[in-house]
Design a protein around this motif. Structure first.
Motif, PDB file in Angstrom:
ATOM      1  N   LEU A 101      -7.809   1.120  -4.388  1.00 40.06           N
ATOM      2  CA  LEU A 101      -6.914   1.894  -5.254  1.00 40.06           C
ATOM      3  C   LEU A 101      -7.662   2.493  -6.435  1.00 40.06           C
ATOM      4  N   SER A 102      -8.744   1.828  -6.850  1.00 38.45           N
ATOM      5  CA  SER A 102      -9.602   2.348  -7.908  1.00 38.45           C
ATOM      6  C   SER A 102     -11.005   1.817  -7.671  1.00 38.45           C
ATOM      7  N   ASP A 103     -11.995   2.673  -7.897  1.00 38.73           N
ATOM      8  CA  ASP A 103     -13.375   2.290  -7.598  1.00 38.73           C
ATOM      9  C   ASP A 103     -14.263   2.646  -8.784  1.00 38.73           C
ATOM     10  N   GLY A 104     -14.968   1.682  -9.296  1.00 39.56           N
ATOM     11  CA  GLY A 104     -15.855   1.907 -10.433  1.00 39.56           C
ATOM     12  C   GLY A 104     -16.395   0.570 -10.896  1.00 39.56           C
ATOM     13  N   LYS A 105     -16.656   0.432 -12.212  1.00 40.25           N
ATOM     14  CA  LYS A 105     -17.123  -0.863 -12.712  1.00 40.25           C
ATOM     15  C   LYS A 105     -16.059  -1.933 -12.478  1.00 40.25           C
ATOM     16  N   ALA A 106     -14.809  -1.510 -12.459  1.00 45.42           N
ATOM     17  CA  ALA A 106     -13.710  -2.373 -12.034  1.00 45.42           C
ATOM     18  C   ALA A 106     -13.094  -1.756 -10.790  1.00 45.42           C
ATOM     19  N   GLN A 107     -12.897  -2.575  -9.768  1.00 49.74           N
ATOM     20  CA  GLN A 107     -12.264  -2.122  -8.535  1.00 49.74           C
ATOM     21  C   GLN A 107     -10.896  -2.770  -8.411  1.00 49.74           C
ATOM     22  N   LEU A 108      -9.904  -1.957  -8.092  1.00 47.02           N
ATOM     23  CA  LEU A 108      -8.582  -2.487  -7.791  1.00 47.02           C
ATOM     24  C   LEU A 108      -8.376  -2.378  -6.292  1.00 47.02           C
ATOM     25  N   LEU A 109      -8.214  -3.536  -5.657  1.00 47.56           N
ATOM     26  CA  LEU A 109      -8.107  -3.595  -4.202  1.00 47.56           C
ATOM     27  C   LEU A 109      -6.745  -4.160  -3.802  1.00 47.56           C
ATOM     28  N   LYS A 110      -6.261  -3.678  -2.672  1.00 45.90           N
ATOM     29  CA  LYS A 110      -4.983  -4.155  -2.143  1.00 45.90           C
ATOM     30  C   LYS A 110      -5.208  -4.676  -0.735  1.00 45.90           C
ATOM     31  N   ARG A 111      -4.703  -5.857  -0.485  1.00 44.90           N
ATOM     32  CA  ARG A 111      -4.829  -6.472   0.828  1.00 44.90           C
ATOM     33  C   ARG A 111      -3.450  -6.580   1.480  1.00 44.90           C
ATOM     34  N   ASN A 112      -3.277  -5.873   2.578  1.00 44.77           N
ATOM     35  CA  ASN A 112      -2.067  -5.978   3.390  1.00 44.77           C
ATOM     36  C   ASN A 112      -2.415  -6.657   4.704  1.00 44.77           C
ATOM     37  N   ASN A 113      -1.665  -7.660   5.076  1.00 44.93           N
ATOM     38  CA  ASN A 113      -1.809  -8.209   6.419  1.00 44.93           C
ATOM     39  C   ASN A 113      -0.447  -8.686   6.902  1.00 44.93           C
ATOM     40  N   LYS A 114      -0.338  -8.857   8.203  1.00 49.94           N
ATOM     41  CA  LYS A 114       0.925  -9.294   8.794  1.00 49.94           C
ATOM     42  C   LYS A 114       0.688 -10.546   9.627  1.00 49.94           C
ATOM     43  N   ILE A 115       1.666 -11.426   9.598  1.00 50.04           N
ATOM     44  CA  ILE A 115       1.637 -12.607  10.451  1.00 50.04           C
ATOM     45  C   ILE A 115       2.862 -12.575  11.353  1.00 50.04           C
ATOM     46  N   ILE A 116       2.770 -13.280  12.465  1.00 52.53           N
ATOM     47  CA  ILE A 116       3.897 -13.363  13.398  1.00 52.53           C
ATOM     48  C   ILE A 116       4.659 -14.645  13.109  1.00 52.53           C
ATOM     49  N   PHE A 117       5.913 -14.501  12.761  1.00 52.50           N
ATOM     50  CA  PHE A 117       6.755 -15.639  12.420  1.00 52.50           C
ATOM     51  C   PHE A 117       7.725 -15.917  13.561  1.00 52.50           C
ATOM     52  N   GLU A 118       7.775 -17.175  13.977  1.00 51.92           N
ATOM     53  CA  GLU A 118       8.673 -17.578  15.073  1.00 51.92           C
ATOM     54  C   GLU A 118       9.730 -18.536  14.558  1.00 51.92           C
ATOM     55  N   GLN A 119      10.938 -18.343  15.022  1.00 50.27           N
ATOM     56  CA  GLN A 119      11.998 -19.306  14.725  1.00 50.27           C
ATOM     57  C   GLN A 119      12.984 -19.335  15.895  1.00 50.27           C
TER      58      GLN A 119
END
Length: 222
Positions: free
Chosen positions: A130-148
């Motif tokens: 999301l932002s790159d420089g001396k400070a980096q702002l990173l976003k992590r998206n992941n999905k899991i499979i939920f069973e019920q």
């Protein structure tokens, strides 16, 4: 003069051929995506269900010059592409270093792998920059499979659950932050006074990744 004209024509020809060779290399260094049964599941394993045009760069430096159709699977962290000739979904043999997705209205989302020293994140995982420089702002998206298994039902229900985390990386050290004013200002405390002024003037929407990135972009100018 004749020799110079021949050399000029040769270099012009090579300049036009090299992008095509890179594109061909991407398509030939690929394999079918491992099939996973996602039938009878609620939701999608992908970041976007539809194909998005984009660009990739592999760890060996090969990249495409013409946009490709891409999809990011958030369950297994695989970026795949569509073979224009066969319509088949393929993945790259050589690991992907980074890629961009070109969305509607000119928006672009940029992802990278290779981040180290982030707890719980493998170096092969893709994080959105999301932002790159001396400070980096990173976003992590992941999905899991939920069973019920609902009470009284003989079958299990399976659905995708998406998880999101933000990381601020400064001097190689990653800190988990929330998408709110208090958390970000605490992580960027050395410039808090200037950032307070910026926020009061610009009225940042902390629910917008684009505006979060602009806040850290501003920090990087201080």
């Amino acid at each position: 003069m004749k020799t110079l004209r021949i050399l000029a024509a040769y270099f012009c020809l090579m300049a036009s051929v090299l992008p095509l060779k890179a594109q061909f290399k991407l398509y030939t260094d690929s394999k079918p995506v491992m099939l996973i049964d996602y039938t009878n599941m609620e939701g999608t394993p992908y970041l976007y269900e539809d194909w998005q045009t984009g660009n990739v760069t592999l760890t060996n430096g090969v990249s495409n010059k013409e946009p490709m159709l891409l999809k990011l699977n958030l369950v297994n962290d695989v970026i795949s592409f569509k073979d224009n000739a066969t319509g088949q979904e393929l993945e790259f043999v050589v690991p992907v270093q980074e890629f961009s997705l070109n969305l509607v209205a000119g928006a672009t989302r940029h992802f990278k792998s290779g981040f180290k020293n982030i707890d719980g994140i493998a170096p092969t995982a893709f994080l959105e920059v999301l932002s790159d420089g001396k400070a980096q702002l990173l976003k992590r998206n992941n999905k899991i499979i939920f069973e019920q298994q609902p009470i009284g039902s003989a079958t299990k229900e399976r659905t995708f659950i998406e998880k999101t985390k933000y990381y601020l990386v400064i001097d190689g050290k990653a800190t988990v932050v929330k998408a709110d004013r208090k958390s970000l200002l605490a992580a960027l405390a050395d410039k808090q006074s200037a950032l307070d002024t910026y926020l009061n003037v610009n009225k940042i929407n902390f629910k917008s990744d684009t505006q979060l990135g602009k806040l850290v972009d501003y920090y990087n100018t201080l």
